[in-house]
Design an enzyme around this catalytic site. Structure first.
Site, short mmCIF file in Angstrom:
data_model
loop_
_atom_site.label_atom_id
_atom_site.label_comp_id
_atom_site.label_asym_id
_atom_site.label_seq_id
_atom_site.Cartn_x
_atom_site.Cartn_y
_atom_site.Cartn_z
N LYS A 190 0.82 -1.24 -0.27
CA LYS A 190 0.04 0.06 0.21
C LYS A 190 0.74 1.23 -0.12
O LYS A 190 0.42 2.05 -0.63
CB LYS A 190 -0.90 0.07 1.29
CG LYS A 190 -1.92 -0.97 1.28
CD LYS A 190 -3.07 -0.87 2.50
CE LYS A 190 -2.36 -0.72 3.81
NZ LYS A 190 -1.63 -2.06 4.39
N ARG A 242 -9.28 1.29 9.32
CA ARG A 242 -8.67 -0.13 9.83
C ARG A 242 -9.73 -0.73 10.74
O ARG A 242 -9.49 -1.94 10.89
CB ARG A 242 -7.21 0.12 10.58
CG ARG A 242 -6.14 -0.38 9.63
CD ARG A 242 -4.99 -0.31 10.64
NE ARG A 242 -3.86 -0.95 10.29
CZ ARG A 242 -2.83 -0.36 9.74
NH1 ARG A 242 -2.87 0.74 9.41
NH2 ARG A 242 -1.56 -1.17 9.59
N ARG A 250 11.26 -6.40 4.79
CA ARG A 250 11.37 -4.90 5.30
C ARG A 250 11.71 -4.60 6.38
O ARG A 250 12.44 -3.57 6.70
CB ARG A 250 9.66 -4.37 5.18
CG ARG A 250 9.52 -2.95 5.27
CD ARG A 250 8.29 -2.53 4.96
NE ARG A 250 7.22 -2.73 5.90
CZ ARG A 250 5.94 -2.63 5.64
NH1 ARG A 250 5.44 -2.20 4.49
NH2 ARG A 250 4.97 -2.99 6.57
N ARG A 275 12.46 -1.47 11.05
CA ARG A 275 11.19 -1.09 11.68
C ARG A 275 10.98 -2.14 12.82
O ARG A 275 10.79 -3.24 12.71
CB ARG A 275 9.77 -1.33 10.71
CG ARG A 275 9.67 0.18 10.07
CD ARG A 275 8.37 -0.17 8.94
NE ARG A 275 7.18 -0.64 9.67
CZ ARG A 275 5.95 -0.27 9.16
NH1 ARG A 275 5.93 0.39 7.91
NH2 ARG A 275 4.88 -0.75 9.63
N ARG A 332 0.34 -8.39 13.45
CA ARG A 332 -0.26 -7.37 12.67
C ARG A 332 -1.20 -8.07 11.67
O ARG A 332 -2.31 -7.65 11.28
CB ARG A 332 0.92 -6.56 11.88
CG ARG A 332 1.66 -5.80 13.07
CD ARG A 332 2.91 -5.19 12.22
NE ARG A 332 2.36 -3.97 11.57
CZ ARG A 332 2.94 -3.81 10.29
NH1 ARG A 332 4.07 -4.53 9.78
NH2 ARG A 332 2.65 -2.77 9.49
P1 AMP Z 1 1.28 0.84 9.01
O1 AMP Z 1 2.51 1.67 8.54
O2 AMP Z 1 -0.08 1.48 8.14
O3 AMP Z 1 1.40 -0.68 8.85
O4 AMP Z 1 1.00 1.04 10.60
C1 AMP Z 1 1.86 1.02 11.59
C2 AMP Z 1 1.03 0.75 12.93
O5 AMP Z 1 0.38 2.10 13.10
C3 AMP Z 1 -0.09 -0.16 12.85
O6 AMP Z 1 0.60 -1.56 12.99
C4 AMP Z 1 -0.80 0.20 14.04
O7 AMP Z 1 -0.23 0.26 15.34
C5 AMP Z 1 -0.84 1.56 13.71
N1 AMP Z 1 -1.84 2.33 12.83
C6 AMP Z 1 -1.73 2.66 11.77
N2 AMP Z 1 -2.64 3.24 11.31
C7 AMP Z 1 -3.81 2.98 12.12
C8 AMP Z 1 -5.26 2.81 12.06
N3 AMP Z 1 -6.02 3.46 10.98
N4 AMP Z 1 -5.87 2.37 13.18
C9 AMP Z 1 -5.18 1.92 14.15
N5 AMP Z 1 -3.74 1.75 14.36
C10 AMP Z 1 -3.30 2.42 13.12
#
Ligand code: AMP
Length: 191
Positions: free
Chosen positions: A17, A92, A131, A137, A148
């Site tokens: 994404k 989400r 990654r 990360r 996740r």
């Molecule tokens: P991402 O980079 O989108 O995978 O987001 C990394 C982390 O940020 C996720 O595993 C969540 O802990 C938090 N996070 C990001 N977006 C959301 C969301 N819309 N709702 C809840 N947690 C989020």
């Protein structure tokens, strides 16, 4: 605000994404909004919000809906001149999706398209581990990756039906080269 294009880029962690959202935003001149990037920046800057969410992110759990909704309200408030948004990582949960709809109604806008990247689970895990090595990360270690994916299946995948019912959901196969996938996404957006 005039009518703008609100695209939700959808899919499990590791589906690509982020990579595709950047390219789509560039091609169409839209604003890319990654809630993961926003949250990671807060953590990196050691803000109040950052210290609240650090442990949650590092465990691979979801940050509270209330916090995400606040963040998105300010994103829309601060970007009232853009022609479109590519939302990457939000919504989400069903609660977030419903709140997003309410926010958009207030702005005279609505979600235009939910575009999902379909990638099989083995490939996702492979990409996430890669990654983790490349970007250091903290939320890409093997057990956190598992968490996740569980969060995705339990909380995020129900959004597929939510958007299918509104006829907004389209899916493309998310394996292949970055460029191949990008062109497929662009052709769906242009339709
Ligand atoms: P991402 O980079 O989108 O995978 O987001 C990394 C982390 O940020 C996720 O595993 C969540 O802990 C938090 N996070 C990001 N977006 C959301 C969301 N819309 N709702 C809840 N947690 C989020």
């Amino acid at each position: 605000m005039e009518h703008i294009f609100i695209l939700i880029l959808f899919g499990p962690p590791g589906a690509g994404k982020g990579t595709q959202a950047v390219k789509i935003a560039e091609r169409f001149g839209w604003k890319h909004v990654s809630t993961g990037d926003i949250l990671r920046a807060e953590v990196a800057h050691g803000t109040n919000l950052g210290s609240k969410v650090k442990a949650v992110i590092e465990a691979g759990h979801l940050v509270s809906d209330e916090l995400l909704i606040e963040i998105m309200e300010s994103v829309f408030r601060l970007n009232d001149k853009v022609k479109g948004f590519v939302l990457d990582g939000f919504p989400r949960t069903l609660k977030q999706a419903r709140e997003l709809d309410k926010m958009l109604i207030k702005l005279g806008q609505k979600v235009k398209l939910v575009l999902a990247l379909d990638v099989n689970e083995d490939e996702l895990v492979k990409r996430l581990i890669k990654r983790a090595r490349e970007q250091d990360r903290k939320d890409d270690t093997e057990e956190v990756i598992k968490n996740r994916l569980v969060q995705y299946h339990n909380h995020t995948s129900p959004l597929i039906d939510y958007y299918k019912e509104q006829n907004l959901f389209k899916e493309i196969f998310g394996e292949g080269t970055i460029e191949e996938i990008f062109e497929k996404l662009c052709s769906v957006i242009k339709k």
